[in-house]
Design a protein around this motif. Structure first.
Motif, mmCIF file in Angstrom:
data_model
loop_
_atom_site.group_PDB
_atom_site.id
_atom_site.type_symbol
_atom_site.label_atom_id
_atom_site.label_comp_id
_atom_site.label_asym_id
_atom_site.label_seq_id
_atom_site.Cartn_x
_atom_site.Cartn_y
_atom_site.Cartn_z
ATOM 1 N N LEU A 232 0.834 -1.203 0.000
ATOM 2 C CA LEU A 232 0.000 0.000 0.000
ATOM 3 C C LEU A 232 0.868 1.251 0.000
ATOM 4 O O LEU A 232 0.569 2.231 -0.695
ATOM 5 N N GLY A 233 1.953 1.230 0.773
ATOM 6 C CA GLY A 233 2.855 2.382 0.799
ATOM 7 C C GLY A 233 3.515 2.620 -0.539
ATOM 8 O O GLY A 233 3.643 3.767 -0.996
ATOM 9 N N VAL A 234 3.967 1.536 -1.190
ATOM 10 C CA VAL A 234 4.582 1.681 -2.514
ATOM 11 C C VAL A 234 3.566 2.234 -3.514
ATOM 12 O O VAL A 234 3.879 3.120 -4.324
ATOM 13 N N ALA A 235 2.343 1.697 -3.448
ATOM 14 C CA ALA A 235 1.304 2.184 -4.364
ATOM 15 C C ALA A 235 0.985 3.650 -4.098
ATOM 16 O O ALA A 235 0.797 4.440 -5.036
ATOM 17 N N ALA A 236 0.933 4.036 -2.822
ATOM 18 C CA ALA A 236 0.679 5.438 -2.496
ATOM 19 C C ALA A 236 1.809 6.329 -3.006
ATOM 20 O O ALA A 236 1.582 7.443 -3.482
ATOM 21 N N GLY A 237 3.058 5.823 -2.900
ATOM 22 C CA GLY A 237 4.179 6.579 -3.422
ATOM 23 C C GLY A 237 4.087 6.760 -4.930
ATOM 24 O O GLY A 237 4.353 7.855 -5.457
ATOM 25 N N ARG A 238 3.735 5.689 -5.643
ATOM 26 C CA ARG A 238 3.571 5.796 -7.095
ATOM 27 C C ARG A 238 2.433 6.765 -7.444
ATOM 28 O O ARG A 238 2.531 7.539 -8.396
ATOM 29 N N LEU A 239 1.374 6.704 -6.633
ATOM 30 C CA LEU A 239 0.268 7.630 -6.856
ATOM 31 C C LEU A 239 0.721 9.073 -6.624
ATOM 32 O O LEU A 239 0.350 9.986 -7.368
ATOM 33 N N GLY A 240 1.547 9.261 -5.593
ATOM 34 C CA GLY A 240 2.055 10.592 -5.323
ATOM 35 C C GLY A 240 2.994 11.097 -6.399
ATOM 36 O O GLY A 240 3.144 12.309 -6.583
ATOM 37 N N GLU A 241 3.662 10.190 -7.112
ATOM 38 C CA GLU A 241 4.547 10.590 -8.204
ATOM 39 C C GLU A 241 3.782 10.933 -9.473
ATOM 40 O O GLU A 241 4.382 11.297 -10.482
ATOM 41 N N GLY A 242 2.468 10.802 -9.398
ATOM 42 C CA GLY A 242 1.663 11.161 -10.560
ATOM 43 C C GLY A 242 1.211 9.974 -11.392
ATOM 44 O O GLY A 242 0.538 10.160 -12.415
ATOM 45 N N LYS A 243 1.570 8.745 -10.987
ATOM 46 C CA LYS A 243 1.142 7.551 -11.722
ATOM 47 C C LYS A 243 -0.244 7.163 -11.223
ATOM 48 O O LYS A 243 -0.416 6.255 -10.397
ATOM 49 N N LEU A 244 -1.221 7.849 -11.751
ATOM 50 C CA LEU A 244 -2.584 7.727 -11.229
ATOM 51 C C LEU A 244 -3.283 6.438 -11.646
ATOM 52 O O LEU A 244 -4.386 6.168 -11.176
ATOM 53 N N ASP A 245 -2.674 5.662 -12.519
ATOM 54 C CA ASP A 245 -3.269 4.376 -12.914
ATOM 55 C C ASP A 245 -2.852 3.246 -11.964
ATOM 56 O O ASP A 245 -3.146 2.077 -12.213
ATOM 57 N N THR A 246 -2.146 3.574 -10.878
ATOM 58 C CA THR A 246 -1.695 2.569 -9.915
ATOM 59 C C THR A 246 -2.894 1.949 -9.201
ATOM 60 O O THR A 246 -3.775 2.655 -8.732
#
Length: 518
Positions: A232-246
């Motif tokens: 969940l943390g990794v996914a949240a980080g990817r989401l925070g980087e702008g990868k909204l399709d995570t």
């Protein structure tokens, strides 16, 4: 969307650091510690209870057997002695009593026929002596009690556990009823103590093994629990980087699975919202850019006409009817204002689209400020405090825009004289523009660089477009600089511009970005 993505990246970096601390030093450690404490508490409690129960059982069993045997020997052997036995009789009887199945030391005390106190010891001269019996026990043994319906005997058997030179003993005593010697017994409990020590070591080892097992179990449980949290943390980080399709893979029906589903729904809603905002933002920018371009053609024609009208106004022949002269001057003024507004809108669209680029040159800062002031006929209203020879590699046109907006704003809202000072350091140039007006209200200070912001709501329409300071700030940012607004303690507002001595690195980044997009 550039600024928004920067915010995402900042949030992501902070979130990663937080999750790293959570994973390695907080939640995992707390799970292991809690499991360990629970296991330690349970193991120590169980071991303590087991030790206490076994200790009581061992001591009670041994003590009961010894006391029964001693009491039986006192009845059978000491009870058969005469009321006033000799020392030899006492010694012989004590030896016989000591040879019982429990193997304890015996001391018999009595008075002979002459009234002298005599002793019989099963161990000889160096054996069990009266001094080895606690005084409180001797007092209790020799105390005659009243015979009642509830107490049928004047004397009773008393016992006490003592430790002598590190060795535990059971000491007991009683008096022969009806006249006869007083008997004392001492039994070493060292074998039982050794057995209990062995039991304590065994329970301690079992407690240690239980603690190790609990730690391993806690580690396994922590890994099981934290693995989804880590994902969940990794996914949240990817989401925070702008990868909204995570998205997270969901399995199971527990709380973590529900959390993953909630995350997926949130990410989906966020992706849709950001896409909608991006589409609206792009449409808005495109509208402003298209409108600005469309306005330039008719505005060019109108500007040409207003220039002719302005020449007629300045002509000495009086070519303009005095009745329409105010209207003509209004048209000329508003045309200039509209022209400035269109130019500012086009500049803003370039910043929003990320297409604004630096064209660098070596600039003498004092000469650049002087040229800006002279071009706008502000020489009499501006006091310049700048030494020549302060050079920087900047974009002269954008620096002129910044200076024109800051000085023009000071003249318009603060009034003359406006003081412009320049100082330098090893890596930056600092330009301060101060006026002598009333200053900026505290509630306005946070908004002075906002687009279309007007300090007074009662004057929504003024000579300015509300974009000047915003454009100045964008031009400072593209250089890698900053503008700060504040009020001087001596009165008036102060705008401080900080620019690097060399903006070549930022210019190269912009050029490389253009090549990459191409």
């Amino acid at each position: 969307m550039t600024q928004g993505q920067g915010g995402f990246r900042g949030w992501s970096a902070a979130r990663k650091g937080h999750l790293s601390r959570l994973r390695f030093t907080s939640l995992r450690l707390r799970l292991v510690v809690v499991f360990g404490l629970v296991a330690l508490t349970a193991a120590v409690s169980a071991s303590g209870i087991a030790y206490w129960l076994n200790r009581e059982a061992v001591l009670t069993r041994t003590q009961g057997a010894v006391l029964r045997d001693f009491e039986q020997e006192m009845q059978n052997r000491a009870g058969s002695l005469p009321e006033h036995p000799s020392q030899d009789e006492l010694q012989h009887t004590a030896g016989q009593m000591a040879n019982s199945s429990q193997r304890f030391s015996v001391l018999l005390v009595a008075e002979d026929a002459t009234g002298k106190t005599v002793y019989g010891n099963s161990g000889g001269l160096n054996g069990f002596a009266l001094e080895d019996v606690p005084k409180s026990l001797r007092t209790a043994v020799n105390k005659e009690q009243d015979v009642t319906s509830g107490n049928k005997s004047p004397y009773h058997l008393y016992w006490q556990r003592v430790v002598d030179h590190g060795t535990p003993y059971l000491v007991a005593g009683t008096k022969v009823i009806g006249g006869g010697p007083t008997g004392y017994m001492r039994k070493s409990l060292e074998p039982e103590a050794k057995d209990l020590n062995s039991l304590a070591w065994s329970l301690g080892i079992a407690t240690g093994l239980a603690l190790i097992g609990a730690a391993l179990l806690a580690q396994a449980a922590a890994t099981t629990v934290l693995k989804p949290v880590h994902r969940l943390g990794v996914a949240a980080g990817r989401l925070g980087e702008g990868k909204l399709d995570t998205r997270l893979r969901v399995s199971g029906t527990d709380e973590l699975a529900d959390l993953s589903r909630t995350f997926n729904r949130t990410a989906e809603a966020l992706e849709k919202r950001v896409a909608d905002m991006a589409a609206r933002d792009e449409a808005s920018r495109r509208f402003v850019a298209d409108m600005s371009h469309e306005l330039r053609t008719p505005l060019t024609a109108i500007t040409a006409v207003t220039e002719v009208l302005e020449e007629e106004l300045d002509a000495e022949s009086g070519g303009i009817d005095p009745m329409i002269e105010p209207a003509v001057r209004l048209v000329v003024s508003e045309t200039r204002r509209l022209n400035d507004l269109v130019e500012n809108l086009m500049e803003v669209t370039r910043f929003d689209a990320g297409t604004a680029r630096l064209v660098l040159d070596d600039v003498d800062v004092a000469d650049q400020i002087t040229a800006c002031i002279d071009a706008r006929a502000w020489l009499d209203a501006v006091d310049l405090d700048a030494e020549r020879g302060i050079h920087a590699r900047l974009d002269p046109r954008r620096l002129d825009v910044i200076l024109a907006n800051l000085i023009g704003n000071a003249l318009k809202h603060g009034g003359s004289p406006v003081r412009v000072s320049v100082r330098e350091s090893a890596d930056e140039v600092v330009i301060a523009v101060r006026d002598h007006g009333p200053g900026i209200p505290e509630d306005v200070l946070p908004h002075v660089f906002d687009r279309f912001y007007k300090a007074s709501a009662s004057r929504p329409r003024s000579e300015g477009s509300g974009l000047g300071l915003s454009i100045a700030l964008e031009n400072a940012h593209i250089h890698g600089g900053e503008i700060m607004a504040a009020n001087s303690p001596e009165g008036g507002a102060v705008f401080t511009l900080r620019l690097p001595r060399d903006a070549s690195e930022l210019a190269e980044e912009g050029t490389q970005k253009d090549k990459g997009e191409t």
